[in-house]
Design a protein around this motif. Structure first.
Motif, short mmCIF file in Angstrom:
data_model
loop_
_atom_site.label_atom_id
_atom_site.label_comp_id
_atom_site.label_asym_id
_atom_site.label_seq_id
_atom_site.Cartn_x
_atom_site.Cartn_y
_atom_site.Cartn_z
N LYS A 93 -19.46 17.83 -68.68
CA LYS A 93 -19.99 18.99 -67.96
C LYS A 93 -20.62 18.56 -66.65
N ASP A 94 -21.30 17.43 -66.67
CA ASP A 94 -21.94 16.89 -65.47
C ASP A 94 -21.19 15.62 -65.07
N LYS A 103 -26.79 9.25 -63.54
CA LYS A 103 -28.17 9.60 -63.87
C LYS A 103 -28.74 8.71 -64.97
N TYR A 112 -21.80 13.59 -62.86
CA TYR A 112 -22.73 12.54 -62.44
C TYR A 112 -23.60 12.07 -63.61
N PHE A 113 -23.20 12.40 -64.81
CA PHE A 113 -23.98 12.06 -66.00
C PHE A 113 -24.27 10.57 -66.07
#
Length: 293
Positions: A158-159, A165, A161-162
């Motif tokens: 979903k993200d 992070k 850039y998970f």
């Protein structure tokens, strides 16, 4: 597909020569990497932006340390779980099987906290340029986290850039991300114990591991064997690894969140969360046979 096949992925469209990568290129490469990890668990990357000449020169610089007198190397021996310093031949058994001899290798670990480490702790007096060369390598390798960006897109997270992070603190004391320069000294049948390998079969404790090796060979799916030619010709083997760990406070067993919500794990089925540092310290106590923190 044969059991020993490892896919090759051309990373040129996202290599370090490019300042930015397009979403389309990341998606294409990410899909190939996901497929490789799903089928083989490993992948060869080519055209990623760090040259063979650069790696060879780095090995030449760090190699001065490994060929220096033992008394000089001992001054920089790794202490406790500090994850910085030299480990000698026959001192590590990554497979944790007490019936298997420790590895026929030596190495020097450089952790994230090394970017602020006092210069007196570096073996630059033994191997001039050691600290500069290895820290420069770590900065270049960190940029290859484009691999994780591509992987997040390829997995359909979903993200996208998970992973970024979860790896914000890589080159600090708040992460176990580590570079390791390895030296496999010449061996012969007389000084090898029965069943002893260059590197015993094991599983890494990382998000991903980047391994740069020479042309000697011997690497097989997470072990390094002693090839007959090495014994006959008294060949030294070299490799360089960059072990990418999530930040210490990252929950490593928290389920992914996918764009396709049907893939998400229901909250009721999720287990107690465990941080990266909690997990890694338990593993290291066993691997290094120490309770020191």
């Amino acid at each position: 597909m044969c059991d020993d096949y490892i896919p090759v992925v051309d990373f040129a469209s996202c290599g370090l020569e490019r300042e930015k990568c397009s979403e389309e290129d990341l998606a294409k490469v990410g899909k190939l990497i996901v497929d490789a990890f799903s089928d083989s668990g490993f992948v060869y990357l080519k055209n990623y932006g760090i040259t063979d000449a650069y790696i060879k020169e780095l090995q030449n610089v760090t190699g001065q340390y490994f060929t220096s007198p033992l008394q000089d190397k001992l001054r920089y021996k790794r202490k406790g779980t500090a994850n910085f310093g030299w480990v000698g031949t026959g001192e590590e058994n990554p497979g944790l099987d007490p019936n298997v001899p420790c590895d026929y290798k030596e190495f020097f670990n450089i952790n994230g906290a090394s970017f602020t480490r006092d210069k007196s702790e570096w073996p630059d007096d033994v191997a001039p340029g050691f600290s500069h060369a290895i820290l420069d390598f770590m900065e270049r390798a960190q940029k290859l986290l484009r691999i994780l960006h591509a992987l997040a897109i390829g997995l359909g997270l979903k993200d996208e850039y998970f992973f970024h992070k979860c790896h914000r603190k890589m080159h600090s004391a708040d992460s176990f991300t580590t570079a390791r320069t390895l030296y496999y000294p010449t061996a012969n049948a007389a000084n090898l114990l029965p069943g002893q390998l260059r590197l015993g079969e094991h599983s890494d404790l990382t998000t991903i591991s980047l391994v740069f090796q020479d042309n000697v060979g011997g690497l097989q799916k997470h072990r390094v064997v002693v090839k007959e030619g090495e014994l006959r010709n008294k060949i030294v083997r070299r490799s360089l690894a960059y072990f990418v760990h999530p930040d210490n406070d990252t929950f490593i067993n928290k389920p992914f969140e996918y764009k396709d919500e049907s893939k998400n794990v229901p909250e009721a089925e999720q287990t107690k969360l465990l941080t990266s540092v909690e997990w890694i310290m338990e593993k290291m106590k066993v691997l290094w046979n120490t309770e020191e923190k």
